[in-house]
Design a protein around this motif. Structure first.
Motif, short mmCIF file in Angstrom:
data_model
loop_
_atom_site.label_atom_id
_atom_site.label_comp_id
_atom_site.label_asym_id
_atom_site.label_seq_id
_atom_site.Cartn_x
_atom_site.Cartn_y
_atom_site.Cartn_z
N THR A 214 31.51 18.19 40.72
CA THR A 214 32.73 18.56 40.00
C THR A 214 32.48 19.68 39.00
O THR A 214 33.39 20.43 38.65
N PHE A 215 31.22 19.83 38.54
CA PHE A 215 30.92 20.91 37.60
C PHE A 215 31.21 22.27 38.23
O PHE A 215 31.84 23.14 37.63
N ASP A 216 30.75 22.46 39.47
CA ASP A 216 31.00 23.74 40.14
C ASP A 216 32.47 23.89 40.51
O ASP A 216 32.99 25.02 40.52
N LYS A 217 33.12 22.79 40.81
CA LYS A 217 34.55 22.89 41.16
C LYS A 217 35.38 23.38 39.98
O LYS A 217 36.40 24.03 40.16
N LYS A 218 34.98 23.01 38.77
CA LYS A 218 35.76 23.37 37.59
C LYS A 218 35.20 24.56 36.82
O LYS A 218 35.85 25.06 35.90
N LEU A 219 34.00 25.01 37.17
CA LEU A 219 33.32 26.07 36.42
C LEU A 219 34.18 27.32 36.27
O LEU A 219 34.43 27.79 35.15
N GLN A 220 34.63 27.89 37.38
CA GLN A 220 35.36 29.16 37.30
C GLN A 220 36.71 28.99 36.63
O GLN A 220 37.16 29.89 35.89
N ARG A 221 37.36 27.86 36.87
CA ARG A 221 38.64 27.61 36.18
C ARG A 221 38.44 27.65 34.67
O ARG A 221 39.25 28.21 33.94
N MET A 222 37.36 27.04 34.20
CA MET A 222 37.10 27.00 32.76
C MET A 222 36.77 28.38 32.22
O MET A 222 37.29 28.80 31.18
N ILE A 223 35.91 29.09 32.91
CA ILE A 223 35.53 30.44 32.46
C ILE A 223 36.75 31.34 32.39
O ILE A 223 36.94 32.09 31.43
N ASP A 224 37.60 31.26 33.41
CA ASP A 224 38.79 32.11 33.48
C ASP A 224 39.97 31.55 32.71
O ASP A 224 40.99 32.23 32.55
N ARG A 225 39.84 30.30 32.25
CA ARG A 225 40.97 29.58 31.63
C ARG A 225 42.20 29.64 32.53
O ARG A 225 43.32 29.89 32.10
N ASP A 226 41.95 29.38 33.79
CA ASP A 226 43.01 29.39 34.81
C ASP A 226 43.23 27.96 35.28
O ASP A 226 42.45 27.42 36.07
N PHE A 227 44.30 27.36 34.80
CA PHE A 227 44.56 25.95 35.10
C PHE A 227 45.83 25.74 35.91
O PHE A 227 46.34 24.63 36.00
N GLU A 228 46.34 26.82 36.48
CA GLU A 228 47.55 26.72 37.31
C GLU A 228 47.22 26.08 38.65
O GLU A 228 46.06 25.94 39.03
N HIS A 229 48.27 25.72 39.40
CA HIS A 229 48.14 25.15 40.75
C HIS A 229 47.17 23.97 40.76
O HIS A 229 46.13 23.99 41.45
N PRO A 230 47.48 22.92 40.02
CA PRO A 230 46.55 21.79 39.90
C PRO A 230 46.48 20.94 41.17
O PRO A 230 47.46 20.78 41.88
N ASN A 231 45.30 20.40 41.44
CA ASN A 231 45.16 19.34 42.42
C ASN A 231 45.39 17.98 41.76
O ASN A 231 45.79 17.02 42.42
N PHE A 232 45.11 17.93 40.46
CA PHE A 232 45.23 16.69 39.69
C PHE A 232 45.64 17.09 38.27
O PHE A 232 44.81 17.58 37.50
N PRO A 233 46.91 16.91 37.91
CA PRO A 233 47.39 17.37 36.61
C PRO A 233 46.81 16.58 35.44
O PRO A 233 46.44 15.41 35.57
#
Length: 293
Positions: A214-233
């Motif tokens: 899950t760390f790699d799954k969320k890594l780029q989202r966190m770096i980019d602060r891109d939280f749109e289009h959620p799989n799990f809100p």
């Protein structure tokens, strides 16, 4: 093929219902927001059929097997109390507490129906591919009866035990989602604030016993602060963490560390991040530097 009614065509319910249709099931669908039902027809070479119900009672009357993928226990009760459950099997797949699941089971059985819980682990990609992890709380004969249907959603459904046991495991797993993600966000935030190379940090993490995919799954989202289009809100994770804390306290566990994550999620909700991906908790733990006072 068994007729199935599917109630709750949301982020997860939609691809799950589409899987059943694609596998040849005759599916009657109901959703409180009717516009979400329009996408049900987007099934490649469907073997089954689709019908739309306008009320929960209509959906439940249409089939002997009723699959529920609803928001919470109250939503489940709201739809079940509107219908005749005689000779109906309810397969409850949402995340609720074990006590709630047992109570709903008793209510369904008192109304002449049968009940099993089958919460799932995974998100939209796994739901689309039929690779969800399906955990089942039921009697062994119920599990065998409905195993083919459950295998459409996840190849290897696991019978955990009686009703309540699968709900317990699902809460335990979702607690890990919240705790692991918040812990990773804090570590990543420190690395970023100290201007350390992120990839060097990640290479070490990936080689260690500390690593979780899950760390790699969320890594780029966190770096980019891109939280749109959620799989799990975020709001759904918050609901599950609240259920975990409530259940853990009733089991005489110390929940201090989990309550910290609970507060982070509440802050995210207060900042209007409820409908974004739960990786948005990063923005609470690591606020943008321009917003630090």
């Amino acid at each position: 093929m068994v007729k199935v009614s599917f109630l709750g065509i949301g982020l997860m319910g939609l691809p799950m219902a589409q899987r059943l249709i694609g596998a040849g099931y005759s599916v009657t669908a109901y959703n409180r927001t009717a516009t979400k039902l329009e996408k049900l027809s987007e099934v490649v070479n469907p073997k089954g059929s689709i019908a739309i119900a306008h009320t929960p009672a209509e959906a439940i009357a249409a089939s002997d097997c009723i699959v529920l993928m609803l928001t919470d226990a109250q939503a489940i009760r709201d739809v079940l109390h509107q219908a005749d459950l005689s000779d109906r099997t309810i397969i409850q797949m949402s995340t609720i507490s074990p006590d709630e699941s047992r109570e709903i089971c008793r209510e369904v059985m008192a109304a002449g129906g049968a009940y099993l819980e089958a919460p799932v682990l995974g998100s939209i990609p796994e739901a689309k591919s039929g690779k969800l992890i399906v955990m089942v709380g039921a009697e062994p004969e119920q599990f065998e009866q409905w195993k083919p249907l459950l295998q459409t959603l996840g190849e290897n459904p696991v019978l955990i035990g009686s009703v309540g046991s699968a709900a317990t495991v699902k809460l335990a797993l979702n607690q890990l989602i919240g705790s692991l993600t918040s812990a990773f966000a804090a570590s990543l935030g420190l690395v970023l604030r100290q201007n350390v190379d992120v990839e060097a940090f990640m290479q070490i993490v990936r080689q260690s016993a500390l690593y979780a995919p899950t760390f790699d799954k969320k890594l780029q989202r966190m770096i980019d602060r891109d939280f749109e289009h959620p799989n799990f809100p975020t709001k759904h994770l918050q609901k599950d963490m609240n259920l975990f804390v409530e259940t853990a306290k009733s089991s005489n566990l110390d929940t201090a560390s989990i309550e910290g994550v609970q507060q982070i999620l509440q802050t995210a909700i207060d900042r209007n991040l409820a409908d974004l991906d739960y990786a948005a908790l990063f923005s609470v733990i690591v606020p943008e530097e321009s917003k630090i006072h």
